[in-house]
Design a protein around this motif. Sequence first.
Motif, PDB file in Angstrom:
ATOM      1  N   ILE A  57       0.702  -0.974  -0.162  1.00 44.16           N
ATOM      2  CA  ILE A  57      -0.090  -0.012   0.203  1.00 44.16           C
ATOM      3  C   ILE A  57       0.983   1.332   0.101  1.00 44.16           C
ATOM      4  CG2 ILE A  57      -1.791   1.429   1.097  1.00 44.16           C
ATOM      5  CD1 ILE A  57      -2.698  -1.580   0.301  1.00 44.16           C
ATOM      6  N   ASN A  58       0.802   1.961  -1.189  1.00 50.08           N
ATOM      7  CA  ASN A  58       1.637   3.259  -1.280  1.00 50.08           C
ATOM      8  C   ASN A  58       0.611   4.258  -1.296  1.00 50.08           C
ATOM      9  OD1 ASN A  58       3.491   4.985  -1.612  1.00 50.08           O
ATOM     10  ND2 ASN A  58       4.229   4.354  -3.584  1.00 50.08           N
ATOM     11  N   GLY A  59       0.442   5.270  -0.171  1.00 48.55           N
ATOM     12  CA  GLY A  59      -0.572   6.118  -0.064  1.00 48.55           C
ATOM     13  C   GLY A  59      -2.029   5.597  -0.491  1.00 48.55           C
ATOM     14  N   LYS A  60      -2.652   6.217  -1.731  1.00 49.89           N
ATOM     15  CA  LYS A  60      -4.138   5.685  -2.050  1.00 49.89           C
ATOM     16  C   LYS A  60      -3.827   4.575  -2.975  1.00 49.89           C
ATOM     17  CE  LYS A  60      -6.097  10.215  -1.586  1.00 49.89           C
ATOM     18  NZ  LYS A  60      -6.954  11.191  -2.121  1.00 49.89           N
ATOM     19  N   ASP A  61      -2.530   4.225  -3.459  1.00 51.48           N
ATOM     20  CA  ASP A  61      -2.252   2.942  -4.441  1.00 51.48           C
ATOM     21  C   ASP A  61      -2.115   1.856  -3.759  1.00 51.48           C
ATOM     22  OD1 ASP A  61      -2.487   4.822  -6.542  1.00 51.48           O
ATOM     23  OD2 ASP A  61      -0.671   5.315  -6.432  1.00 51.48           O
ATOM     24  N   THR A  62      -2.624   0.746  -4.390  1.00 52.86           N
ATOM     25  CA  THR A  62      -2.443  -0.583  -3.987  1.00 52.86           C
ATOM     26  C   THR A  62      -1.188  -1.261  -5.096  1.00 52.86           C
ATOM     27  OG1 THR A  62      -4.574  -0.887  -2.860  1.00 52.86           O
ATOM     28  CG2 THR A  62      -3.044  -3.032  -3.312  1.00 52.86           C
TER      29      THR A  62
END
Length: 158
Positions: free
Chosen positions: A92-97
């Motif tokens: 999980i990178n901020g709002k990104d998966t």
Amino acid sequence: MKPKIILLICFSIFLMSCNVSEKIDGKYRSNFADLGFFITKIELKSDSTFHYEFSGDLSHQELDGKYIIKKKKLYLRFNKLKDETESEIVKINGKDTIVNFGNFGKTHSYELKKENEIEYHLKYKISKGKLQSYNTQTDKLVRKGEKYSINFIPITRL
């Protein structure tokens, strides 16, 4: 006198041939596609480790582990347990998966079993340079099936 010598030589050759163990290391693959789609490849190395590859129809699985041979049976134990995954599969990178599909195929769904004090995930019978598979549900040897086979033939020997 000569018949005794000939008999002794024949008996000695017989005893020596009984102790010869079958060389098993090498590369093996399915003799045709399982269910029309899937090919299994196993590379058995001389240091009792193996590389297992199962692929076909948008599925690819690569695993490593150790093997044991006992009474013409080959026991494979993967380095990972059932459904154990790489920690790097999903991030999980901020709002990104972010999904790393390269590590996704390094998991399996085989239960860890035990037979003769040997823990294993898959078991094969060694017979005439081939590996014959055991059904993982019934633990019976797979003899034949309609367009389905998990018998292996050697490709090369190391």
